[in-house]
Design a protein around this motif. Structure first.
Motif, PDB file in Angstrom:
ATOM      1  N   TYR A  23       2.685   0.367  30.901  1.00 23.40           N
ATOM      2  CA  TYR A  23       3.030  -0.312  29.662  1.00 23.40           C
ATOM      3  C   TYR A  23       2.213  -0.030  28.697  1.00 23.40           C
ATOM      4  O   TYR A  23       2.555  -0.038  27.138  1.00 23.40           O
ATOM      5  N   ALA A  24       0.915   0.135  28.632  1.00 25.43           N
ATOM      6  CA  ALA A  24       0.024   0.590  27.612  1.00 25.43           C
ATOM      7  C   ALA A  24       0.392   1.887  26.890  1.00 25.43           C
ATOM      8  O   ALA A  24       0.237   1.864  25.964  1.00 25.43           O
ATOM      9  N   GLY A  60       3.161   1.434  24.896  1.00 25.43           N
ATOM     10  CA  GLY A  60       3.075   0.248  23.888  1.00 25.43           C
ATOM     11  C   GLY A  60       2.291   1.178  22.600  1.00 25.43           C
ATOM     12  O   GLY A  60       2.758   0.797  21.465  1.00 25.43           O
ATOM     13  N   GLY A  92       9.803   1.956  23.794  1.00 24.39           N
ATOM     14  CA  GLY A  92       8.699   1.936  24.844  1.00 24.39           C
ATOM     15  C   GLY A  92       7.902   0.703  24.812  1.00 24.39           C
ATOM     16  O   GLY A  92       7.897  -0.148  23.865  1.00 24.39           O
ATOM     17  N   GLY A  93       7.379   0.500  25.891  1.00 32.41           N
ATOM     18  CA  GLY A  93       6.277  -0.662  26.097  1.00 32.41           C
ATOM     19  C   GLY A  93       6.845  -1.853  26.601  1.00 32.41           C
ATOM     20  O   GLY A  93       6.059  -2.792  27.135  1.00 32.41           O
ATOM     21  N   VAL A  94       8.374  -1.884  26.556  1.00 27.59           N
ATOM     22  CA  VAL A  94       8.656  -3.182  27.207  1.00 27.59           C
ATOM     23  C   VAL A  94       9.952  -2.845  28.040  1.00 27.59           C
ATOM     24  O   VAL A  94      10.601  -1.974  27.850  1.00 27.59           O
TER      25      VAL A  94
END
Lengths: 395, 514
Positions: free
Chosen positions: A270-271, A274, A340-342
């Motif tokens: 996720y990082a 993000g 991205g990230g979600v």
């Protein structure tokens, strides 16, 4: 401030705000199911049809689980359909032509999937080639490869044990009043385990002095989730019980949910999606993480290939076409963000069920295939629009 | 023509649960430079967003009057038509495009329906002269420094016949020279009748250019000062901003300097894009325990590049040299390794490189320390919450909960989150790059206090800063960089503005090298 009632409302608000998107998808799924049930005069929500629906969802669901992680990292994988076809064909050659037993066949096939994932991960993570290009190339390469190794012909049938992956059900201990007893028992155990874990979590949070949901909300949540688990189990128990495919999917979803939520690698995924640069400077090995995500995608694509060829009881050179689009659509319908990230594993599964419900429902209604494509396209568009507009409002 | 170019009357803007602006009155006279100041979260940005139509008519109450006409802006285009141009801190230029393409982007000069590029280039030349630039209009934006980019933004605003130019912290990312230059341009524009509103945290700039000052605090207009008639002092303004007296802008610290903590020897770094271009040239530094080292220098001197190359080679190619930590030679080949060995690096650009904006406070704090809260491969959620809550309290991070998304926090609080992240990794050496950029006076003080407390535990800080007062106020020893070299090491009473500036611009004389 300090008023208990007021802080309750505050907690409630936060709770809904944090969860509205996922609940939104659940609600959408229920609405779709109920509409089809009315249109089909009760056929849609019958145990027989729902079991069938789960079996149709299986091979897309495992792809969607892998795909959502790829999308969370900010990438995409267009090759999963071809890879599923290729690995399905590998399985068929191993078993049908070379006579390998089922277990070694599965293990070798998954291993081939891992190698393909590593190949792609290498180019994307360590050579910096955009995933869109790498996986587009693989889409062509493995489509060609599957035609080559099958000589353009369907290979089958598999041994019964292999075929059971998609057609078998958990055997029963006793059948009480038309219900698959073992399935019901599993459901009850699952509910007890769920309630137990929730209580334990709540207690530790209280011990640490953290906010918890108000009691009535907590009990309501337990009741609702328990009811959903029971409904899910009954939808199978009233027919032939839990299919092996469903067991595989539930295990995969459980494992991946756990990895994404509870482990460092999950956080890393996720990082980097993000904010890649911030993640890198926070000491995350972004290349390795990306490589791992694509390797996992390869393994899940081969699992999808196994489930699909087991379902057809053969491997064909044209298998798996457009799987990638169903998996990508499922991820986005389930709330993943294209930037991205979600995104979440459970969301992707709901997304896969939404797509499968539409397929299944429209087939029951004998709708022309042309309408099916059009409606699926519109559902994808509207789902993502809904998602983006609710997300913007929160700002 | 009226004397007031802009009047904002009793503007109230509410967000769910907060009154961001409470009957704010803001009047700007024609042809003046008006400074709008206040702590982070005081409502400056919100007020400007109301003015520019980002928050459209109807979402606030009160009137916006421009040249005696009450305005109803529904979007930014509307406000631009009335001659209001806002230049934000985050520049909105497209790096791959040339200067003239950027200036006329969205506002193309057309002839017979086609873009007349020749005309655009000609006009761009004039505009560039007005903002004091001599670059060719063909030059691509990415080849220009931040200072020049800022001026291009102003030129872009001028191309749209701006009457009221609003600059949101234009000098936050600029060094002293570029800042000075920008302020001079504003003064020139003032002569040509262009009114500017300047939002800034730098009080010396306010003192230098302001005709009028409006101070906001907690969404209310506190006071409007006329610099030509009223008595105005920096301390007086600070008092108005924070609503209390700040006797010292830098907290006291009695340095307790110990043994050598870290030593960087013969450090050479080449550009990542061009491996023949030397970016850092034979740099040597020593950092002692309990010490705050300042690294000063102009923009482009190589300070950030130096720091990032030390921090796990996160910048540069062909890196040569040695690093010793507590006397032991170490190889730091990745940020991960550097963190493990006790070095942390707080970036100058917290939004782009420091934070994951879509994640919450808690996740941003623990991202570099997941190992320490992981048992048997599983993250312990409760430990995570405990750590996050600890830092929320210890750093006084103003956030509704630790599960609030980082993007909803003010700059100062975001910076405290990044600091918390690095504190949690328990470093021996903390490198901070522009630690208080874009942060208000009160939050600055708190961050300085945190830094002091950190070195008091016998640890070390390397602080890169473009703000000389900060270098003077915080450092025990200062290294000055110029064109990739460490050109001076300054201690004790020699740490003053003149000495540092002299070395920064390469006139250090005999003290060259080490």
């Amino acid at each position: 401030m300090g008023n208990n009632n007021e802080s309750n409302i505050h907690v409630l608000k936060n709770f809904f705000r944090a969860n509205i998107r996922q609940y939104g998808m659940f609600i959408a799924l229920f609405v779709i199911m109920i509409i089809f049930n009315i249109l089909t005069k009760g056929t849609f929500i019958s145990a027989r049809n729902l079991t069938n629906l789960y079996l149709q969802t299986g091979y897309i669901a495992v792809l969607a689980v892998g795909m959502v992680l790829v999308i969370v990292t900010g990438h995409i994988d267009l090759s999963v359909g071809s890879v599923a076809a290729f690995t399905g064909a590998i399985a068929a050659i191993l078993q049908v032509k070379m006579g390998l037993p089922t277990i070694p066949t599965i293990i070798i096939t998954l291993f081939v999937g891992a190698l393909i994932g590593m190949w792609q991960g290498y180019w994307i993570a360590y050579r910096g080639i955009p995933a869109f290009i790498v996986t587009l190339a693989s889409m062509l390469i493995f489509r060609g490869a599957v035609i080559r190794i099958t000589n353009g012909q369907t290979i089958g049938p598999f041994e019964e044990s292999f075929n059971k992956i998609s057609s078998g059900y958990l055997s029963d201990i006793a059948n009480i009043s038309g219900m698959h007893t073992l399935s019901v028992l599993i459901g009850i155990v699952a509910i007890i385990a769920y309630v137990f874990v929730q209580f334990k979590n709540r207690k530790t949070r209280v011990d640490y002095g953290f906010d918890t949901l108000p009691k009535f909300m907590f009990v309501g949540k337990l009741a609702l989730v328990s009811a959903i688990i029971m409904m899910f189990i009954l939808s199978m128990a009233l027919y032939k019980g839990i299919p092996y495919t469903v067991i595989i999917v539930v295990l995969i979803v459980g494992l991946y949910s756990f990895i994404t939520k509870k482990t460092p690698i999950g956080r890393h995924i996720y990082a980097i999606g993000g904010n890649l640069e911030a993640a890198r400077l926070s000491g995350i090995n972004a290349k390795k993480t990306l490589f791992t995500v694509f390797t996992s995608m390869g393994v899940l694509a081969s699992l999808s290939g196994i489930i699909y060829s087991a379902r057809l009881n053969s491997a064909s050179p044209s298998a798996g076409s457009l799987f990638e689009l169903d998996a990508i659509a499922a991820s986005f319908i389930g709330g993943a963000s294209a930037s991205g990230g979600v995104g979440s594993v459970v969301g992707a599964i709901i997304g896969a069920l939404v797509m499968a419900s539409i397929n299944n429902g429209m087939s029951l209604l004998n709708m022309n295939i042309s309408y099916q494509y059009i409606i699926k396209g519109l559902v994808l568009l509207i789902a993502v629009w809904f998602d983006i507009s609710t997300r913007n409002k929160k700002k | 023509m009226s004397k007031q170019i802009l009047e904002m009357k009793q503007i109230t803007k509410e967000f769910p649960g907060v009154k961001a602006l409470d009957e704010v009155t803001f009047q700007v006279k024609r042809g003046e430079i008006h400074c709008l100041i206040g702590e982070n979260g005081a409502g400056k940005s919100t007020l400007m967003k109301v003015l520019s139509g980002v928050y459209p008519f109807g979402t606030y109450t009160g009137d916006i009057v421009i040249e005696n006409e009450t305005m109803q802006f529904n979007n930014i285009k509307d406000s631009e038509k009335s001659g209001v141009a806002i230049i934000y801190q985050e520049l909105a230029l497209i790096p791959e495009m040339s200067i003239y393409e950027n200036i006329y982007l969205g506002n193309e000069i057309k002839k017979n329906g086609l873009i007349d590029w020749n005309e655009a280039i000609l006009k761009t030349r004039d505009l560039l002269t007005k903002v004091g630039l001599s670059d060719h209009p063909d030059v691509r934006i990415k080849e220009l420094g931040v200072g020049k980019q800022q001026l291009i933004e102003i030129a872009k605003a001028l191309s749209k016949d701006v009457k009221l130019l609003i600059l949101d912290e234009p000098t936050a990312a600029l060094n002293e020279d570029d800042s000075e230059n920008l302020l001079n341009i504003l003064k020139d524009l003032r002569k040509n009748g262009i009114t500017s509103v300047l939002i800034t945290h730098k009080l010396n700039e306010v003192m230098e250019v302001a005709d009028t000052i409006t101070v906001l605090r907690d969404g209310k207009t506190i006071k409007t000062l006329d610099c030509h008639n009223d008595e105005v002092s920096e301390d007086g303004i600070v008092k108005l901003m924070v609503g209390r007296e700040l006797t010292n802008r830098y907290p006291e610290r009695i340095p307790k300097i110990g043994d050598v903590m870290m030593e960087v020897k013969n450090w050479n770094v080449y550009s990542p894009s061009d491996s023949n271009k030397k970016v850092i040239d034979n740099a040597n530094i020593i950092v002692n325990k309990g010490e705050i080292i300042g690294i000063s220098g102009l923009m482009g001197a190589g300070r950030t590049e130096f720091a990032m190359s030390i921090f796990g080679k996160s910048y540069g190619s062909k890196i040569e040299g040695e690093i010793y930590l507590k006397g032991k030679k170490v190889e730091l080949n990745s940020p991960k390794k550097a963190i493990e060995m006790g070095i942390s690096y707080l970036t100058e650009d917290r939004k782009e490189k420091g934070l994951i904006l879509i994640q919450d406070v808690k996740q941003n704090i623990t991202i570099s320390s997941l190992k320490s809260i992981t048992e048997k491969g599983i993250i312990n959620d409760n430990e995570e919450i405990k750590h996050a809550n600890y830092y929320k309290k210890a750093m006084r991070i103003k956030t509704p909960t630790i599960e609030t998304k980082i993007m909803n926090l003010s700059g100062g609080n975001q910076q405290k989150v990044v600091l918390s992240k690095w504190m949690l990794t328990n470093p021996d050496v903390l490198i901070v790059d522009e630690p208080t950029r874009g942060i208000d006076v009160g939050a600055k003080y708190e961050i300085y206090a945190i830094m002091n407390k950190f070195v008091a535990e016998g640890k070390s800080i390397i602080m890169i800063s473009s703000e000389l007062p900060e270098i003077l106020g915080m450092s025990d020893r200062v290294y000055v960089m110029n064109e990739g070299k460490i050109v001076a090491e300054i201690q004790g009473n020699d740490i003053n503005q003149e000495t540092i500036m002299k070395h920064s611009i390469g006139q250090g004389g005999k003290k060259h090298g080490k």
